[in-house]
Scaffold this active site. Structure first.
Site, PDB file in Angstrom:
ATOM      1  N   SER A  14      36.154  47.065  43.711  1.00  0.00           N
ATOM      2  CA  SER A  14      36.433  47.834  44.925  1.00  0.00           C
ATOM      3  C   SER A  14      37.533  48.881  44.750  1.00  0.00           C
ATOM      4  CB  SER A  14      36.821  46.895  46.070  1.00  0.00           C
ATOM      5  OG  SER A  14      38.064  46.275  45.822  1.00  0.00           O
TER       6      SER A  14
ATOM      7  N   LYS B 191      44.083  46.447  47.906  1.00  0.00           N
ATOM      8  CA  LYS B 191      43.525  47.706  48.393  1.00  0.00           C
ATOM      9  C   LYS B 191      44.645  48.745  48.458  1.00  0.00           C
ATOM     10  CE  LYS B 191      39.574  45.641  49.507  1.00  0.00           C
ATOM     11  NZ  LYS B 191      38.320  45.883  48.762  1.00  0.00           N
TER      12      LYS B 191
END
Length: 275
Positions: free
Chosen positions: A39, A116
């Site tokens: 990701s 993230k």
């Protein structure tokens, strides 16, 4: 016999002290984190081993380590140890994260560790339109940066295969994605990847609540992040107290199924700074 017994006791004490020191070090200063998914490509690759600076934002219940070894029936969560600190969404010796930081945090519902990039600060208006990030009604600066190419093959212990912008390719073929350089308000520039038109390329407007944050993955079309709210299986807004720390540097990286397979370590990623 007395010497043997005393030697055994001293050995046990040494092991206990070493474990206590390691536990304190991991709780207060740094926590190792192995990247399990794609990701955050290409900033972070599957198999990157990073140390998370837990001093960056101060300390909360999330700063306590978890120990999960299903094979041994061990499942000790950070909340089991430091749950008494949770509840008022605050931190001890707390400091504010900055937009663009790469952050490890606890998922607000599952408690799993996620990594993230911090996109939205409290009070920000965040939206994605045609794949373009918009912050406080202003589209961020994006510049074309060519193609990100990798081999289409199972990656990491999960054996996941990458998404490709050049269609369906076979095992061993080249998998391509568009690459851009995105510059956030405040000046942080980083690379993002694009596969094509996907469901999260167009969103409504998210208004980040007080003492919460909005996160996105750099591999925008292959990231479970704040664009999907918690009720729908996403991350949603992340409370301040759920932050664990900032990831600053990759220590080493393994392209194989385990970080112990030293012959698969990537030679160009030792002590690599995270941008």
């Amino acid at each position: 016999m007395g010497e043997v017994r005393n030697g055994f006791v001293e050995t046990v004490k040494t092991i206990v002290y070493a474990l206590l020191i390691a536990g304190v070090f991991r709780t207060i200063f740094f926590q190792p984190f192995w990247i399990p998914s794609g990701s955050m490509k290409e900033t972070l690759l599957i198999g990157d081993f990073v140390f998370v600076n837990k001093m960056s934002y101060g300390y909360s219940y999330a700063s306590c380590p978890s120990l999960k070894l299903p094979g041994f029936g061990i499942n000790i969560d950070a909340e089991d140890i430091c749950g008494w600190m949770r509840g008022d969404n605050s931190r001890i010796l707390g400091s504010e994260p900055e937009r663009g930081d790469v952050v490890v945090f606890r998922h607000p519902v599952t408690g799993d560790d996620f990594i993230k990039r911090l996109i939205g600060l409290p009070g920000d208006r965040i939206q994605v339109t045609d794949g373009r990030l918009i912050i406080n009604d202003v589209p961020v600066e994006v510049k074309d940066d060519g193609i990100f190419a990798e081999t289409f093959s199972p990656q990491g212990p999960q054996g996941s295969t990458p998404m490709c912008a050049n269609g369906v390719v076979g095992l061993g073929a080249t998998c391509e994605k568009q690459r851009f350089v995105e510059t956030l308000p405040g000046g942080v520039s980083h690379k993002i990847l694009n596969v094509g038109n996907q469901s999260l390329d167009n969103t409504g407007v998210f208004v980040v609540p007080e003492k919460h944050y909005f996160f996105m993955g750099d591999n925008r079309d292959n990231s479970t992040d704040s664009r999907v709210q918690q009720t729908a299986g996403g991350v949603g807004f992340v409370p301040y107290e759920n932050l664990i720390g900032r990831a600053d540097r990759i220590m080493f990286s393994s392209a194989g199924r385990s970080m112990l397979y030293f012959w698969t370590w990537r030679g160009d990623r030792f002590f690599k700074a995270i941008e």
